[in-house]
Design a protein around this motif. Structure first.
Motif, PDB file in Angstrom:
ATOM      1  N   VAL A  36       0.840  -1.203   0.000  1.00  0.00           N
ATOM      2  CA  VAL A  36       0.000   0.000   0.000  1.00  0.00           C
ATOM      3  C   VAL A  36       0.871   1.247   0.000  1.00  0.00           C
ATOM      4  O   VAL A  36       1.783   1.389   0.826  1.00  0.00           O
ATOM      5  N   HIS A  37       0.592   2.126  -0.942  1.00  0.00           N
ATOM      6  CA  HIS A  37       1.263   3.422  -1.025  1.00  0.00           C
ATOM      7  C   HIS A  37       0.522   4.257  -2.059  1.00  0.00           C
ATOM      8  O   HIS A  37      -0.277   3.743  -2.838  1.00  0.00           O
ATOM      9  N   ASP A  38       0.791   5.547  -2.052  1.00  0.00           N
ATOM     10  CA  ASP A  38       0.141   6.447  -3.005  1.00  0.00           C
ATOM     11  C   ASP A  38       0.941   6.479  -4.306  1.00  0.00           C
ATOM     12  O   ASP A  38       2.085   6.017  -4.357  1.00  0.00           O
ATOM     13  N   CYS A  39       0.316   7.027  -5.329  1.00  0.00           N
ATOM     14  CA  CYS A  39       0.937   7.057  -6.657  1.00  0.00           C
ATOM     15  C   CYS A  39       0.649   8.402  -7.319  1.00  0.00           C
ATOM     16  O   CYS A  39      -0.490   8.873  -7.300  1.00  0.00           O
ATOM     17  N   ASP A  40       1.676   9.013  -7.873  1.00  0.00           N
ATOM     18  CA  ASP A  40       1.513  10.281  -8.601  1.00  0.00           C
ATOM     19  C   ASP A  40       2.231  10.142  -9.937  1.00  0.00           C
ATOM     20  O   ASP A  40       3.429  10.421 -10.045  1.00  0.00           O
ATOM     21  N   PRO A  41       1.511   9.700 -10.985  1.00  0.00           N
ATOM     22  CA  PRO A  41       2.152   9.366 -12.262  1.00  0.00           C
ATOM     23  C   PRO A  41       2.932  10.506 -12.897  1.00  0.00           C
ATOM     24  O   PRO A  41       3.867  10.265 -13.664  1.00  0.00           O
ATOM     25  N   TYR A  42       2.558  11.740 -12.585  1.00  0.00           N
ATOM     26  CA  TYR A  42       3.179  12.869 -13.279  1.00  0.00           C
ATOM     27  C   TYR A  42       4.082  13.687 -12.355  1.00  0.00           C
ATOM     28  O   TYR A  42       4.466  14.801 -12.681  1.00  0.00           O
ATOM     29  N   ASN A  43       4.428  13.111 -11.227  1.00  0.00           N
ATOM     30  CA  ASN A  43       5.366  13.754 -10.303  1.00  0.00           C
ATOM     31  C   ASN A  43       6.220  12.659  -9.670  1.00  0.00           C
ATOM     32  O   ASN A  43       6.049  12.316  -8.502  1.00  0.00           O
ATOM     33  N   PRO A  44       7.155  12.089 -10.448  1.00  0.00           N
ATOM     34  CA  PRO A  44       7.912  10.931  -9.965  1.00  0.00           C
ATOM     35  C   PRO A  44       8.809  11.255  -8.779  1.00  0.00           C
ATOM     36  O   PRO A  44       9.112  12.417  -8.486  1.00  0.00           O
ATOM     37  N   HIS A  45       9.206  10.196  -8.094  1.00  0.00           N
ATOM     38  CA  HIS A  45      10.061  10.318  -6.924  1.00  0.00           C
ATOM     39  C   HIS A  45      11.367  11.020  -7.313  1.00  0.00           C
ATOM     40  O   HIS A  45      11.992  10.669  -8.320  1.00  0.00           O
ATOM     41  N   PRO A  46      11.814  12.009  -6.525  1.00  0.00           N
ATOM     42  CA  PRO A  46      12.994  12.791  -6.912  1.00  0.00           C
ATOM     43  C   PRO A  46      14.292  11.997  -6.967  1.00  0.00           C
ATOM     44  O   PRO A  46      15.226  12.393  -7.676  1.00  0.00           O
ATOM     45  N   TRP A  47      14.373  10.889  -6.231  1.00  0.00           N
ATOM     46  CA  TRP A  47      15.605  10.103  -6.232  1.00  0.00           C
ATOM     47  C   TRP A  47      15.524   8.876  -7.133  1.00  0.00           C
ATOM     48  O   TRP A  47      16.474   8.538  -7.819  1.00  0.00           O
ATOM     49  N   TYR A  48      14.362   8.219  -7.112  1.00  0.00           N
ATOM     50  CA  TYR A  48      14.252   6.922  -7.777  1.00  0.00           C
ATOM     51  C   TYR A  48      13.519   6.982  -9.114  1.00  0.00           C
ATOM     52  O   TYR A  48      13.544   6.019  -9.873  1.00  0.00           O
ATOM     53  N   GLY A  49      12.823   8.069  -9.373  1.00  0.00           N
ATOM     54  CA  GLY A  49      12.170   8.236 -10.670  1.00  0.00           C
ATOM     55  C   GLY A  49      10.898   7.446 -10.854  1.00  0.00           C
ATOM     56  O   GLY A  49      10.333   7.445 -11.952  1.00  0.00           O
ATOM     57  N   VAL A  50      10.417   6.770  -9.808  1.00  0.00           N
ATOM     58  CA  VAL A  50       9.179   5.996  -9.928  1.00  0.00           C
ATOM     59  C   VAL A  50       7.993   6.840  -9.483  1.00  0.00           C
ATOM     60  O   VAL A  50       8.141   7.793  -8.719  1.00  0.00           O
ATOM     61  N   ALA A  51       6.810   6.460  -9.967  1.00  0.00           N
ATOM     62  CA  ALA A  51       5.620   7.275  -9.720  1.00  0.00           C
ATOM     63  C   ALA A  51       4.948   6.968  -8.385  1.00  0.00           C
ATOM     64  O   ALA A  51       4.169   7.775  -7.888  1.00  0.00           O
ATOM     65  N   ASP A  83      -0.035  11.770  -0.375  1.00  0.00           N
ATOM     66  CA  ASP A  83       0.964  12.599  -1.057  1.00  0.00           C
ATOM     67  C   ASP A  83       0.964  12.385  -2.563  1.00  0.00           C
ATOM     68  O   ASP A  83       1.797  12.961  -3.264  1.00  0.00           O
ATOM     69  N   GLY A  84       0.050  11.546  -3.061  1.00  0.00           N
ATOM     70  CA  GLY A  84      -0.003  11.269  -4.490  1.00  0.00           C
ATOM     71  C   GLY A  84      -1.356  11.584  -5.079  1.00  0.00           C
ATOM     72  O   GLY A  84      -2.213  12.210  -4.439  1.00  0.00           O
ATOM     73  N   GLU A  85      -1.562  11.109  -6.296  1.00  0.00           N
ATOM     74  CA  GLU A  85      -2.790  11.420  -7.014  1.00  0.00           C
ATOM     75  C   GLU A  85      -3.993  10.643  -6.472  1.00  0.00           C
ATOM     76  O   GLU A  85      -5.124  11.132  -6.517  1.00  0.00           O
ATOM     77  N   ILE A  86      -3.761   9.444  -5.966  1.00  0.00           N
ATOM     78  CA  ILE A  86      -4.882   8.692  -5.379  1.00  0.00           C
ATOM     79  C   ILE A  86      -5.482   9.512  -4.249  1.00  0.00           C
ATOM     80  O   ILE A  86      -6.698   9.702  -4.187  1.00  0.00           O
ATOM     81  N   GLY A  87      -4.613  10.011  -3.374  1.00  0.00           N
ATOM     82  CA  GLY A  87      -5.042  10.937  -2.336  1.00  0.00           C
ATOM     83  C   GLY A  87      -5.902  10.301  -1.248  1.00  0.00           C
ATOM     84  O   GLY A  87      -6.297   9.133  -1.326  1.00  0.00           O
ATOM     85  N   ILE A  88      -6.186  11.076  -0.234  1.00  0.00           N
ATOM     86  CA  ILE A  88      -6.992  10.606   0.895  1.00  0.00           C
ATOM     87  C   ILE A  88      -8.378  10.179   0.415  1.00  0.00           C
ATOM     88  O   ILE A  88      -8.904   9.143   0.826  1.00  0.00           O
ATOM     89  N   ASP A  89      -8.970  10.969  -0.461  1.00  0.00           N
ATOM     90  CA  ASP A  89     -10.318  10.634  -0.937  1.00  0.00           C
ATOM     91  C   ASP A  89     -10.327   9.316  -1.697  1.00  0.00           C
ATOM     92  O   ASP A  89     -11.254   8.513  -1.547  1.00  0.00           O
ATOM     93  N   GLY A  90      -9.289   9.081  -2.492  1.00  0.00           N
ATOM     94  CA  GLY A  90      -9.195   7.817  -3.217  1.00  0.00           C
ATOM     95  C   GLY A  90      -9.056   6.641  -2.274  1.00  0.00           C
ATOM     96  O   GLY A  90      -9.709   5.602  -2.443  1.00  0.00           O
ATOM     97  N   PHE A  91      -8.199   6.785  -1.260  1.00  0.00           N
ATOM     98  CA  PHE A  91      -8.026   5.696  -0.298  1.00  0.00           C
ATOM     99  C   PHE A  91      -9.273   5.491   0.551  1.00  0.00           C
ATOM    100  O   PHE A  91      -9.538   4.381   1.004  1.00  0.00           O
ATOM    101  N   ARG A  92     -10.038   6.562   0.748  1.00  0.00           N
ATOM    102  CA  ARG A  92     -11.302   6.401   1.460  1.00  0.00           C
ATOM    103  C   ARG A  92     -12.214   5.437   0.702  1.00  0.00           C
ATOM    104  O   ARG A  92     -12.977   4.672   1.313  1.00  0.00           O
ATOM    105  N   ARG A  93     -12.142   5.456  -0.619  1.00  0.00           N
ATOM    106  CA  ARG A  93     -12.972   4.564  -1.443  1.00  0.00           C
ATOM    107  C   ARG A  93     -12.400   3.149  -1.500  1.00  0.00           C
ATOM    108  O   ARG A  93     -13.140   2.167  -1.652  1.00  0.00           O
ATOM    109  N   ILE A  94     -11.089   3.031  -1.366  1.00  0.00           N
ATOM    110  CA  ILE A  94     -10.422   1.727  -1.460  1.00  0.00           C
ATOM    111  C   ILE A  94     -10.427   0.992  -0.128  1.00  0.00           C
ATOM    112  O   ILE A  94     -10.505  -0.245  -0.074  1.00  0.00           O
TER     113      ILE A  94
END
Length: 303
Positions: A193-208, A215-226
């Protein structure tokens, strides 16, 4: 540091292992600690640990099976997590490769059962989701009780959002349906489990993905649904280190331990202290995300 943080916050450990030596060291450490919390082993591909179960050349596949059995029998009562375990250039599975994969698992499963170990196949974006589901369904039909699925929330969201081009809301709904589809197969389940931001990759590792919850695009509201689908499930917070490690404060005891470790192994003490801060901040982020998930489960999270 990890053991202390896990014990204080009732969080299971995930050990990232690249070699037989690392597994031996990790198991030895865990055995030295009383009342250790649950843990699982995340196998990272390396020269020693590369198992391409889908290889349909029998001789090569047999070697992969032998290597896997040798590693997976290094502990008892352990969950092992592997990524798809296909040739890294594959996105689909032919019938012959699917058969090879299932046959490899059939040979491995009795060893797992004897030690009460489980092997979770993680969806990691290597295979297309339809072929991953086909594999999991096939596993469920063979009565292999020790083989299951690891659903990585960030990986699945990324697949639908970027590779399939769905909107954020559509991707969340697709992710929810994917979880339901895998659950319905009846195989053992585990979650990353972790958040994902496809258009703002990790500054060190380059992954989304591998971001803190919220802190990502899924966001609190998205996790509330999941979150209703994750209730009472086995899960691990896979959060990558972030650049705010300067905020971490090491105790005097932690600092002295790091200095002593550096001296013993002839390492740079300043680098060890920096790495210690990175680890501590990452652990704090994991606890923060765990608390958010718990609050969401209880319906108590406030923006």
């Amino acid at each position: 540091m990890q053991l202390e943080k896990a014990t204080l916050n009732n969080i299971a450990l995930e050990l990232n292992i690249y070699s037989y030596k690392q597994q031996d060291e990790a198991v030895s450490l865990l055995k030295s600690v009383n009342n250790v919390l649950g843990y699982n082993v995340h196998i990272r591909k390396s020269g020693e640990l590369s198992f391409y179960f889908s290889d349909d050349v029998l001789e090569r596949n047999s070697k992969y099976v032998e290597s896997a059995v040798a590693f997976l029998t290094g502990t008892t009562d352990t969950g092992y997590i592997v990524h798809d375990e296909t040739d890294p250039y594959l996105t689909t599975l032919s019938d012959s490769r699917l058969n090879s994969y299932i046959n490899a698992l059939k040979q491995i499963e009795p060893y797992l059962k004897n030690l009460n170990n489980k092997l979770y196949i993680e969806f990691s974006n290597t295979l297309e989701i339809s072929y991953y589901l086909k594999l999991i369904i096939q596993i469920s039909q063979t009565n292999m009780e020790q083989i299951g699925s690891c659903i990585d929330i960030g990986h699945v969201y990324y697949f639908y959002r970027v590779k399939q081009g769905y909107t954020k809301n559509e991707s969340i709904e697709k992710l929810k349906q994917f979880i339901v589809d895998v659950k319905n197969t009846g195989v053992p389940m585990y979650y990353h489990v972790h958040d994902c931001d496809p258009y703002n990759p990790h500054p060190w590792y380059g992954v989304a993905d591998h971001k803190c919850i919220g802190d990502g695009e899924i966001g609190i509201d998205g996790f509330r649904r999941i979150i209703p689908l994750l209730e009472n499930e086995n899960l691990n917070l896979e959060i990558l280190p972030v650049s705010n490690y300067h905020d971490a404060i090491l105790t005097e005891s932690e600092t002295q331990k790091l200095i002593a470790y550096a001296k013993k192994h002839n390492l740079d003490a300043e680098k060890q202290i920096k790495d210690g801060k990175i680890i501590k901040q990452t652990l704090d982020d994991i606890v923060k995300s765990r608390n958010i998930l718990d609050d969401l489960l209880k319906g108590k999270f406030k923006f």
